[in-house]
Design a protein around this motif. Structure first.
Motif, mmCIF file in Angstrom:
data_model
loop_
_atom_site.group_PDB
_atom_site.id
_atom_site.type_symbol
_atom_site.label_atom_id
_atom_site.label_comp_id
_atom_site.label_asym_id
_atom_site.label_seq_id
_atom_site.Cartn_x
_atom_site.Cartn_y
_atom_site.Cartn_z
ATOM 1 N N GLU A 61 -84.927 17.737 37.033
ATOM 2 C CA GLU A 61 -85.914 18.483 37.810
ATOM 3 C C GLU A 61 -85.687 19.970 37.582
ATOM 4 O O GLU A 61 -84.546 20.398 37.464
ATOM 5 N N GLN B 94 -87.436 28.055 38.873
ATOM 6 C CA GLN B 94 -87.861 27.723 37.508
ATOM 7 C C GLN B 94 -89.278 27.140 37.529
ATOM 8 O O GLN B 94 -90.130 27.497 36.713
ATOM 9 N N ALA C 111 -76.370 32.437 38.632
ATOM 10 C CA ALA C 111 -76.113 31.000 38.495
ATOM 11 C C ALA C 111 -77.219 30.117 39.069
ATOM 12 O O ALA C 111 -77.003 28.962 39.398
ATOM 13 N N LYS D 189 -81.460 31.177 35.525
ATOM 14 C CA LYS D 189 -82.339 32.128 34.829
ATOM 15 C C LYS D 189 -82.434 31.811 33.344
ATOM 16 O O LYS D 189 -83.494 31.937 32.750
ATOM 17 N N THR D 190 -81.295 31.390 32.777
ATOM 18 C CA THR D 190 -81.286 31.174 31.330
ATOM 19 C C THR D 190 -82.335 30.148 30.911
ATOM 20 O O THR D 190 -83.012 30.319 29.907
HETATM 21 P P1 ADP Z 1 -77.934 32.437 35.588
HETATM 22 O O1 ADP Z 1 -78.321 32.812 34.202
HETATM 23 O O2 ADP Z 1 -79.048 32.484 36.563
HETATM 24 O O3 ADP Z 1 -76.699 33.151 36.078
HETATM 25 P P2 ADP Z 1 -77.478 29.929 34.399
HETATM 26 O O4 ADP Z 1 -78.753 29.935 33.708
HETATM 27 O O5 ADP Z 1 -76.251 30.205 33.613
HETATM 28 O O6 ADP Z 1 -77.528 30.913 35.599
HETATM 29 O O7 ADP Z 1 -77.365 28.526 35.112
HETATM 30 C C1 ADP Z 1 -76.199 28.088 35.720
HETATM 31 C C2 ADP Z 1 -75.965 26.619 35.456
HETATM 32 O O8 ADP Z 1 -76.997 25.806 36.029
HETATM 33 C C3 ADP Z 1 -75.923 26.252 33.998
HETATM 34 O O9 ADP Z 1 -74.757 25.503 33.781
HETATM 35 C C4 ADP Z 1 -77.175 25.408 33.776
HETATM 36 O O10 ADP Z 1 -76.963 24.404 32.798
HETATM 37 C C5 ADP Z 1 -77.434 24.797 35.120
HETATM 38 N N1 ADP Z 1 -78.865 24.507 35.365
HETATM 39 C C6 ADP Z 1 -79.889 25.365 35.134
HETATM 40 N N2 ADP Z 1 -81.070 24.795 35.508
HETATM 41 C C7 ADP Z 1 -80.784 23.560 35.987
HETATM 42 C C8 ADP Z 1 -81.588 22.484 36.539
HETATM 43 N N3 ADP Z 1 -82.900 22.605 36.660
HETATM 44 N N4 ADP Z 1 -80.943 21.371 36.918
HETATM 45 C C9 ADP Z 1 -79.598 21.259 36.792
HETATM 46 N N5 ADP Z 1 -78.801 22.226 36.294
HETATM 47 C C10 ADP Z 1 -79.371 23.378 35.890
#
Ligand code: ADP
Length: 729
Positions: free
Chosen positions: A23, A28, A49, A52-53
């Motif tokens: 999901e 997102q 966390a 965003k990525t």
């Molecule tokens: P940010 O860039 O916002 O600091 P990240 O993009 O690094 O955070 O995301 C943090 C973690 O969450 C990563 O390990 C990523 O794989 C996980 N993640 C991101 N979106 C989802 C999702 N929709 N469901 C489960 N895990 C996710």
């Protein structure tokens, strides 16, 4: 649901599911609703966390699917390789991912073959200046950590670069990722983008302050946390987290404090290790020692053996990666870090302790509090989704007043608004020249209208300030012959074009040209000092006692300096001169084959710092060489030699050998001592002599001979000649 995302390649949902992503997180999903996979620009201001990525990845994949190319801009070089590794997962679907760092001047043509490119904002700026052709078919640009436009040092480059990219391609999709900030709407307005502004987190975060014998939480809860009389609060917190099966990330305000804290807290973590963990940690420690044999490296290895580590910008890159991955594997139980770790590197922890909420700030000459934004970013590293039931982030108070203050200042406070730092001379000096030189403006009016598209223009209420600073800067650039002005028209001179392409601050270029003009037979020290005086070199600090030492050195070597030494009575300028001298002598030591560890010790820096200064010096001397050539100065060969010596860290007589790939400064010296003095000698030399000088390493010897152009590099059957081996040192 991930299957419903439109616009992305068909393999995306399956791939995400394999990664455990079923999901989309709510922010997102909101981004997708706002059309981020349909080419719509977006600002996503969401907590650290919170995924965003993935938003950026979806946008980039969709733009590649539409036949375009995507660029991901990171604030730090260390993050570029981290992101590239992350995006490499797409290569199995036929996408190519490239990272562009380092060398400022290369035009990056090979990048034209990549679908996704990762680069720092400085690198992108440089690519624009050098007219990289592939920038024209860019479909999507991602700006990671866009709140850093607030940073006086790096912010303006990001701001101007985004403005240029959007000018090159008016349909460009811009996706800007930001920590939660006070004015995300303003950023969105500047970028003509939609906005997702959310404080949703995937895992609960409790924040609080430790004071006395208790933890005080944001929801009003308090809980006892006994601190033994012999220990500090951080140790008590780490101990409690360990008892609970969690890990702790401690943020402190200096490298030295990070190292000291790791050492001290290792005595807490060591008690919690299983024999199996001890064994695995020993292996990590051995790898750390393998990277370099400096004191810092040894300190780190020793802490790691006991389950703790430090992490700061002075650590070697490989050390940082080893620590991050062992921490993610929950092998290392505690990391003491400076805030570099909070910026981007994905290392969540059950508990985060922000031990120091003040930090030394050069611009105020004393300790200054961290911003709410920074502290909240550190807080955001607390809690690992799927592993921890919740995350906990703590500050420490020493008094009841401080307890109240910390609640007011950080726990209950909203993050600040970010503000453009563009309207300052150092920033505009370089960007005005580049904007004219790379054809974005050919008159004062065109320049002002270009600047009108920056965040600064969106934010400022003070009419005319940008114009005033721009006029000062134009006058400076004309006086130094980088720009020509004819009425309202502006044109870059040939020298101005070179300076812009070299990515030099025009003030650095002016200083270098001035120094070289007066020189006839410059020494390496003279040249190192010259480049260390430029604003592009970040000099070493003078510590107590340094002033006397370097004042003496300054008089001793006065004849070597290019340009007049300021008088001791000109406080600020003299001080700067001495810092430059300290940095220059470090470079001289490096180029005289002094051991890396000795250098680190002598100047009180980490091995990462030595490398950083060496790289900057190499770049600046390369630029100086070009300028000397362009201006027909006789000093170019001397500059060339000084540059090559710094590049390889060797004295003059080893230059030829050190250029052979795989040789390096230590081996070059050993070969030289054994009578093999040049590349030509290597091609002719007795193999047993070469093998002995390389300490019997057959594979290494073969590779080196091959690189030197020898026809029969094979060492089969060769026996090292013990007579030829220089005494082991
Ligand atoms: P940010 O860039 O916002 O600091 P990240 O993009 O690094 O955070 O995301 C943090 C973690 O969450 C990563 O390990 C990523 O794989 C996980 N993640 C991101 N979106 C989802 C999702 N929709 N469901 C489960 N895990 C996710």
């Amino acid at each position: 649901n991930v299957a419903d995302v439109s616009g992305v390649p068909e393999w995306v949902p399956g791939h995400l599911r394999d990664d455990g992503i079923e999901e989309l997180y709510p922010p997102q999903a909101e981004a997708v609703e706002r059309g981020v996979t349909e080419g719509e620009s977006l600002v996503a201001s969401i907590p650290t966390a919170s995924g965003k990525t993935l938003i950026a990845e979806l946008a980039m994949l969709a733009s590649v699917e539409r036949g375009g190319r995507a660029l991901y801009i990171v604030p730090l070089r260390a993050l570029a390789s981290e992101k590239k590794r992350e995006f490499d997962q797409f290569e199995e679907y036929g996408l190519s991912v490239g990272v562009s760092t380092g060398n400022y001047e290369s035009d990056g043509d090979w990048l034209a073959a990549c679908d996704i490119i990762v680069a720092t904002s400085e690198k992108v700026d440089s690519l624009v200046r050098n007219g990289a052709g592939w920038l024209d078919d860019l479909a999507c640009v991602v700006a990671d950590e866009v709140h850093l436009v607030d940073d006086a040092h790096r912010g303006p480059t990001l701001e101007v670069t985004l403005a240029k990219l959007r000018r090159l391609n008016p349909d460009l999709q811009t996706v800007a990722l930001s920590a939660t900030i006070g004015n995300a709407g303003e950023i969105a307005e500047w970028l003509d983008a939609g906005l997702v502004d959310s404080d949703w987190r995937p895992i609960d975060l409790r924040t609080g302050v430790h004071y006395g014998q208790a933890l005080h939480f944001d929801d009003g809860d308090t809980r006892e946390l006994p601190v033994r009389s012999s220990e500090r609060p951080t140790a008590a917190i780490a101990r409690e987290t360990l008892d609970d099966g969690g890990s702790t990330l401690v943020f402190v305000n200096s490298r030295r404090n990070a190292e000291a804290a790791a050492k001290r807290l290792a005595s807490v973590t060591v008690g919690a290790l299983t024999p199996e963990e001890e064994e695995r940690l020993e292996a990590v420690a051995a790898e750390i020692r393998e990277v370099s044999d400096t004191e810092t490296s040894d300190d780190l290895a020793r802490a790691v053996e006991r389950g703790a580590a430090f992490h700061h910008a002075g650590c070697a890159g490989e050390h940082r990666s080893l620590v991050e991955s062992a921490f993610r594997d929950r092998l290392i139980k505690l990391v003491a870090a400076t805030p570099t770790l909070a910026a981007g590197v994905n290392t969540p922890s059950r508990r985060v302790v922000v031990r120091d909420w003040r930090r030394y700030d050069g611009s105020v000459g004393g300790m200054a509090p961290l911003s709410v934004l920074e502290v909240h970013q550190m807080f955001g590293r607390a809690g690992r989704p799927g592993l921890d039931p919740y995350g906990e982030a703590l500050l420490l108070a020493n008094s009841h007043d401080e307890l109240d203050e910390l609640f007011e200042r950080y726990i209950w406070a909203d993050p600040e608004a970010v503000r453009s730092k563009l309207a300052a001379e150092p920033a505009l000096r370089t960007h005005v020249l580049a904007t004219v030189a790379s054809g974005f403006a050919d008159s004062r009016e065109a320049l002002l209208s270009f600047l009108d598209r920056t965040l600064y223009a969106t934010q400022t209420a003070e009419q005319g300030r940008l114009e005033r600073v721009a006029d000062n800067v134009i006058a400076y650039l004309v006086a130094n012959e980088f720009l020509e002005r004819d009425g309202d028209a502006l044109r870059a001179t040939s020298l101005g074009h070179t300076v812009s392409r070299l990515y030099l601050d025009p003030m650095s270029a002016a200083e270098i040209i001035d120094g070289l003009r007066g020189a006839t037979d410059p020494t390496a020290m003279g040249l190192y000092h010259l480049v260390c005086r430029t604003p592009d070199m970040y000099d070493l600090y003078l510590r107590s006692g340094d002033r006397e030492e370097y004042t003496m050195l300054a008089y001793e070597r006065e004849a070597e300096f290019l340009g007049a030494m300021p008088s001791e009575f000109e406080e600020g300028r003299f001080e700067d001169w001495l810092s430059a001298l300290k940095t220059a002598r470090m470079l001289e030591d490096w180029a005289s084959e002094v051991d890396e560890e000795r250098i680190a010790e002598r100047y009180g820096v980490g091995p990462g710092d030595v490398r950083g200064k060496v790289d900057t010096a190499e770049w600046l001397l390369g630029a100086a060489e070009r300028l000397a050539g362009e201006l027909d100065m006789g000093t170019a060969p001397a500059v060339h030699e000084a540059r090559v010596r710094v590049q390889h860290g060797v004295r003059e007589e080893l230059i030829d050998l050190a250029r052979v790939r795989g040789v390096g400064r230590k081996r070059a010296r050993r070969l030289h001592d054994a009578g093999v003095e040049t590349r030509a000698d290597l091609r002719e030399a007795d193999k047993s002599v070469v093998l002995a000088a390389l300490r019997g390493r057959r594979r290494t010897a073969e590779t080196i001979l091959e690189n030197a152009g020898r026809e029969d590099p094979s060492m089969d059957g060769v026996v090292a000649d013990p007579e030829a081996a220089p005494a082991a040192s």
